[in-house]
Scaffold this motif. Structure first.
Motif, PDB file in Angstrom:
ATOM      1  N   GLN A  31      15.106  52.427  35.752  1.00 44.43           N
ATOM      2  CA  GLN A  31      14.439  53.653  35.329  1.00 44.43           C
ATOM      3  C   GLN A  31      13.425  53.338  34.222  1.00 44.43           C
ATOM      4  N   PRO A  32      12.202  52.915  34.611  1.00 42.48           N
ATOM      5  CA  PRO A  32      11.206  52.520  33.607  1.00 42.48           C
ATOM      6  C   PRO A  32      10.677  53.714  32.830  1.00 42.48           C
ATOM      7  N   LEU A  33      10.687  53.613  31.520  1.00 43.81           N
ATOM      8  CA  LEU A  33      10.179  54.669  30.643  1.00 43.81           C
ATOM      9  C   LEU A  33       8.782  54.340  30.130  1.00 43.81           C
ATOM     10  N   LEU A  34       8.632  53.169  29.510  1.00 43.89           N
ATOM     11  CA  LEU A  34       7.347  52.716  28.975  1.00 43.89           C
ATOM     12  C   LEU A  34       7.190  51.250  29.331  1.00 43.89           C
ATOM     13  N   TRP A  35       6.013  50.901  29.866  1.00 43.99           N
ATOM     14  CA  TRP A  35       5.723  49.503  30.214  1.00 43.99           C
ATOM     15  C   TRP A  35       4.352  49.150  29.678  1.00 43.99           C
ATOM     16  N   MET A  36       4.274  48.069  28.889  1.00 41.40           N
ATOM     17  CA  MET A  36       3.010  47.601  28.313  1.00 41.40           C
ATOM     18  C   MET A  36       2.884  46.101  28.547  1.00 41.40           C
TER      19      MET A  36
ATOM     20  N   VAL B 236       2.761  39.421  22.745  1.00 42.47           N
ATOM     21  CA  VAL B 236       3.297  40.275  23.812  1.00 42.47           C
ATOM     22  C   VAL B 236       2.207  40.724  24.777  1.00 42.47           C
ATOM     23  N   SER B 237       0.971  40.218  24.612  1.00 42.64           N
ATOM     24  CA  SER B 237      -0.142  40.694  25.457  1.00 42.64           C
ATOM     25  C   SER B 237      -1.229  39.633  25.557  1.00 42.64           C
ATOM     26  N   ARG B 238      -1.079  38.697  26.488  1.00 43.53           N
ATOM     27  CA  ARG B 238      -2.140  37.739  26.787  1.00 43.53           C
ATOM     28  C   ARG B 238      -1.867  37.133  28.153  1.00 43.53           C
ATOM     29  N   ASN B 239      -2.818  36.362  28.632  1.00 45.10           N
ATOM     30  CA  ASN B 239      -2.722  35.604  29.888  1.00 45.10           C
ATOM     31  C   ASN B 239      -2.818  36.455  31.154  1.00 45.10           C
ATOM     32  N   GLY B 240      -1.885  37.385  31.365  1.00 42.68           N
ATOM     33  CA  GLY B 240      -1.783  38.081  32.639  1.00 42.68           C
ATOM     34  C   GLY B 240      -2.611  39.346  32.688  1.00 42.68           C
ATOM     35  N   PRO B 241      -2.574  40.048  33.828  1.00 41.79           N
ATOM     36  CA  PRO B 241      -3.130  41.400  33.883  1.00 41.79           C
ATOM     37  C   PRO B 241      -2.410  42.263  32.868  1.00 41.79           C
ATOM     38  N   PHE B 242      -3.031  43.359  32.469  1.00 39.51           N
ATOM     39  CA  PHE B 242      -2.449  44.192  31.417  1.00 39.51           C
ATOM     40  C   PHE B 242      -2.478  45.645  31.855  1.00 39.51           C
ATOM     41  N   GLY B 243      -1.311  46.275  31.836  1.00 39.42           N
ATOM     42  CA  GLY B 243      -1.233  47.691  32.164  1.00 39.42           C
ATOM     43  C   GLY B 243      -0.320  48.411  31.195  1.00 39.42           C
ATOM     44  N   VAL B 244      -0.599  49.673  30.968  1.00 36.75           N
ATOM     45  CA  VAL B 244       0.295  50.538  30.204  1.00 36.75           C
ATOM     46  C   VAL B 244       0.667  51.701  31.106  1.00 36.75           C
ATOM     47  N   HIS B 245       1.952  51.810  31.420  1.00 43.29           N
ATOM     48  CA  HIS B 245       2.450  52.809  32.359  1.00 43.29           C
ATOM     49  C   HIS B 245       3.609  53.580  31.735  1.00 43.29           C
ATOM     50  N   ILE B 246       3.628  54.853  32.008  1.00 45.91           N
ATOM     51  CA  ILE B 246       4.764  55.705  31.667  1.00 45.91           C
ATOM     52  C   ILE B 246       5.452  56.075  32.980  1.00 45.91           C
ATOM     53  N   GLY B 247       6.757  55.793  33.068  1.00 45.11           N
ATOM     54  CA  GLY B 247       7.512  56.162  34.255  1.00 45.11           C
ATOM     55  C   GLY B 247       7.363  55.219  35.430  1.00 45.11           C
ATOM     56  N   GLN B 248       6.824  54.016  35.215  1.00 47.23           N
ATOM     57  CA  GLN B 248       6.543  53.113  36.325  1.00 47.23           C
ATOM     58  C   GLN B 248       6.531  51.674  35.841  1.00 47.23           C
ATOM     59  N   ARG B 249       7.138  50.778  36.624  1.00 43.90           N
ATOM     60  CA  ARG B 249       6.911  49.354  36.405  1.00 43.90           C
ATOM     61  C   ARG B 249       5.472  49.018  36.722  1.00 43.90           C
TER      62      ARG B 249
ATOM     63  N   ASP C 153       4.326  46.635  38.438  1.00 46.35           N
ATOM     64  CA  ASP C 153       4.136  46.212  39.820  1.00 46.35           C
ATOM     65  C   ASP C 153       4.524  47.282  40.834  1.00 46.35           C
ATOM     66  N   SER C 154       4.762  48.506  40.369  1.00 44.54           N
ATOM     67  CA  SER C 154       5.052  49.658  41.235  1.00 44.54           C
ATOM     68  C   SER C 154       6.352  49.491  42.027  1.00 44.54           C
ATOM     69  N   ARG C 155       7.255  48.661  41.568  1.00 43.04           N
ATOM     70  CA  ARG C 155       8.508  48.445  42.291  1.00 43.04           C
ATOM     71  C   ARG C 155       9.664  49.265  41.737  1.00 43.04           C
ATOM     72  N   ALA C 156       9.398  50.103  40.770  1.00 45.63           N
ATOM     73  CA  ALA C 156      10.413  51.040  40.278  1.00 45.63           C
ATOM     74  C   ALA C 156       9.703  52.198  39.598  1.00 45.63           C
ATOM     75  N   PHE C 157      10.241  53.427  39.783  1.00 44.96           N
ATOM     76  CA  PHE C 157       9.689  54.635  39.180  1.00 44.96           C
ATOM     77  C   PHE C 157      10.834  55.417  38.536  1.00 44.96           C
ATOM     78  N   PHE C 158      10.514  56.146  37.499  1.00 44.31           N
ATOM     79  CA  PHE C 158      11.496  56.910  36.737  1.00 44.31           C
ATOM     80  C   PHE C 158      11.772  58.256  37.403  1.00 44.31           C
ATOM     81  N   THR C 159      13.031  58.662  37.380  1.00 41.05           N
ATOM     82  CA  THR C 159      13.433  59.985  37.849  1.00 41.05           C
ATOM     83  C   THR C 159      13.968  60.767  36.660  1.00 41.05           C
ATOM     84  N   GLY C 160      13.191  61.725  36.186  1.00 42.64           N
ATOM     85  CA  GLY C 160      13.579  62.492  35.004  1.00 42.64           C
ATOM     86  C   GLY C 160      12.350  62.943  34.248  1.00 42.64           C
ATOM     87  N   ALA C 161      12.522  63.330  33.000  1.00 41.26           N
ATOM     88  CA  ALA C 161      11.426  63.858  32.186  1.00 41.26           C
ATOM     89  C   ALA C 161      11.182  62.963  30.976  1.00 41.26           C
ATOM     90  N   ILE C 162       9.908  62.862  30.573  1.00 45.33           N
ATOM     91  CA  ILE C 162       9.497  62.075  29.407  1.00 45.33           C
ATOM     92  C   ILE C 162       8.580  62.930  28.560  1.00 45.33           C
TER      93      ILE C 162
END
Length: 632
Positions: free
Chosen positions: A485-490, A570-583, A585-594
């Protein structure tokens, strides 16, 4: 000239064409699609299929080879498709006995002839095919690179004795000239280690003062006797149909003694834009700048770059070769969409000459299988051919050829809904999937369905927290009992890419915060903090993760759980995304409220965390999550 039989002499058994090496008709290929789980969007129309594909190179159907890799494809002036690959004899390693092989199609890729050997390694590595078609003469030129072969599956040891070569065909790939060494023309003395042509098609310019010029890309290294000191990305050009070549635009990046380098652009794919500029897109191999793709532009026909290569942080891709091609009013990019590993081959589009590219949710999925290197070529005015590595088990299992038309691609989508980011200078965040506004702690919050709902922030330099102390906080409510259940991903994703995340793990009865850092060229460290209890009781809870004072601390409803910090970014080399409710790589999504998501680039005090506020000046992200604006 020599043909497949080499001037009438029979080929060794491993090099002869076999009945099983020919590709099947389009009808059989379409039937194979139905039986295969790999293609997505495999529907076809009776008159003109929107998408169809077939296996073109595979060890089990092309005897004498253990593996095929490194595809490249062009359409000749006479309309023949030429599909090149490396035929790897002993194993799938990069530096053993490798031949350059070819299959031809005269009917737009529906059927293919037998395997031809264009250039035999004979124990050495002959590879990195980079074909170019001279439309003025019809000649097909093929740049390639040699090095001494190994008998194991290891790579070429530095300094690697790589040398560029060239051969050509004047009969649409039926016969090929004897290769000639191009070292005297395009191998400067200081490019004395790794050297790679392509591997992807080159281009012929059609506009401006250099119309008719042939151009392909190389990446090279400089060795000082002890280590690699400089990495180079360059264009190679010819103004006389390939008789003579010279080094054109070059971008060089020094490597520090600890092995770090800001940019390491490689495996360059070129596109001539409608304004005559040459867009150069490359794999970014481990530089400290953010992104796994980098770009540069030449306005003078490949003679020079307007500026150094720059990373594309929010173009999600693994470290892999990709390809570009103009198509109608867009540029196409064939590239895996997983930001960590080589899988999920996608076609993404740019409508502004490569300044921006479709995000993964706007791209068109070719396959969710493992997938790697690729190349693109026009089949006709309405159809594109894609040659790519793919497999159900490994991206190197086989090389597939796919045909598709524009109506198979995702249509250009209008602006997505947004929600406000109140951090200074921030743009609104994109709302994906359709989360609903619900009651929050005070005011509104967003309710996510666990399927495709998410909030994604556009990249800003301030979001990359690097080695700074920071604090991230939010409120959440959920009842899920399974799944991640991903909440915040940076940041990035995977075991080695720098990242920060907060997520619920109800099956493990916990909520967890984690950071992965990079320190120097190779050192990867991870620290995590875990609660006792999943807090999935359907009530609102306050969660915060703080990095500061040598500690990583997780706060849940006022209770602090701490662990030792780890040094690094905590932020170099790879692609960089900031997501709420999502991994990422889009392989998990949160079910609930944030609700009420904050990130500060300093360590808040315990009192500030308890109050849930801090001076705005340190705010890098602030999403009240209380409304969604429809921008369509």
């Amino acid at each position: 000239m020599f043909r497949q039989e080499r001037a009438g002499r029979p080929l060794p058994a491993r090099l002869r064409a076999h009945p099983g090496s020919t590709t099947l008709t389009a009808v059989i290929a379409t039937a194979a699609l139905i039986a295969s789980p790999t293609p997505v969007h495999a529907q076809s129309r009776a008159a003109a299929p929107e998408f169809e594909q077939q296996v073109l190179f595979k060890a089990s159907q092309d005897s004498g080879y253990a593996c095929f890799r490194i595809p490249a494809i062009v359409r000749t002036a006479g309309g023949t498709l030429l599909a090149f690959a490396e035929g790897r004899v002993l194993n799938c390693g990069d530096a053993a006995d490798i031949d350059v092989v070819l299959k031809r199609s005269t009917d737009g890729g529906r059927t293919w002839g037998p395997l031809q050997v264009v250039n035999e390694g004979d124990g050495d590595t002959h590879g990195n095919p980079a074909p170019i078609v001279d439309r003025n003469t019809g000649r097909v030129l093929l740049a390639e690179t040699y090095n001494t072969g190994r008998t194991d599956s290891g790579g070429c040891s530095a300094p690697c004795d790589r040398t560029p070569h060239l051969q050509y065909s004047d009969d649409d790939g039926l016969t090929w000239s004897t290769p000639r060494d191009l070292s005297a023309e395009i191998l400067p003395a200081h490019w004395n280690s790794w050297y790679a042509t392509g591997p992807v098609h080159g281009i012929q310019l059609t506009r401006g003062a250099h119309a008719g010029r042939l151009v392909f890309g190389v990446n090279t290294e400089t060795w000082n006797g002890a280590r690699v000191t400089t990495n180079h990305a360059a264009l190679i050009v010819s103004d006389d149909g390939g008789e003579h070549w010279k080094v054109g635009a070059t971008d060089s990046w020094p490597s520090a003694e600890n092995g770090t380098v800001r940019q390491r652009p490689s495996e360059l794919t070129l596109t001539e834009r409608t304004d005559g500029a040459v867009l150069v897109s490359g794999r970014e191999q481990g530089g400290t700048d953010i992104g796994h793709r980098a770009q540069a532009v030449s306005l003078d026909g490949g003679t020079s770059f307007t500026a150094p290569f720059h990373g594309l942080p929010d173009l999600y891709a693994p470290q892999v070769q990709c390809a570009t091609l103009p198509f109608g009013d867009r540029l196409l990019l064939s590239c895996p969409g997983d930001p960590d590993r080589r899988r999920t081959m996608m076609i993404r589009s740019s409508y502004d000459g490569g300044a921006t590219w479709d995000s993964v949710d706007r791209g068109t999925v070719v396959t969710t299988d493992w997938s790697g290197y690729s190349d693109l070529a026009p089949v006709d005015d309405d159809t594109v051919g894609l040659l790519y590595e793919g497999g159900a088990v490994d991206a190197r299992d086989e090389i597939r050829f796919a045909r598709f038309t524009e109506d198979w691609l995702q249509a250009r989508r209008g602006p997505d809904p947004t929600t406000a980011d109140l951090a200074p200078g921030a743009r609104n965040a994109t709302v994906l999937g359709g989360p609903l506004v619900t009651d929050g702690v005070s005011g509104g919050a967003l309710e996510f369905d666990g399927a495709d709902d998410a909030v994604r922030l556009p990249y800003r330099e301030q979001l990359a927290l690097d080695t700074k102390e920071f604090t991230a906080s939010l409120r959440f409510r959920y009842t899920a009992t399974t799944g991640e259940q991903p909440l915040l991903w940076m940041g990035g994703v995977g075991n080695s890419q720098p990242q920060v995340w907060l997520r619920g793990e109800p099956a493990g009865n916990r909520v967890r915060g984690r950071i992965t850092v990079r320190d120097g060229a190779r050192t990867v460290r991870t620290a995590s903090v875990t609660t006792t209890g999943a807090y999935n009781d359907g009530r609102w809870h306050r969660l915060a993760l703080r990095r500061g004072g040598g500690r990583l601390t997780l706060f849940i409803d006022g209770t602090a759980i701490g662990a030792a910090d780890v040094a690094g970014s905590v932020s170099r080399n790879g692609p960089f995304g900031v997501h709420i409710g999502q991994r990422m790589d889009s392989r998990a999504f949160f079910t609930g409220a944030i609700d009420d998501v904050h990130v500060w680039d300093r360590a808040l005090t315990d009192e500030e965390i308890e109050a849930g506020s801090a001076p705005v000046g340190n705010t890098v992200l602030w999403l009240p999550m209380d409304h969604v604006s429809d921008n369509r």
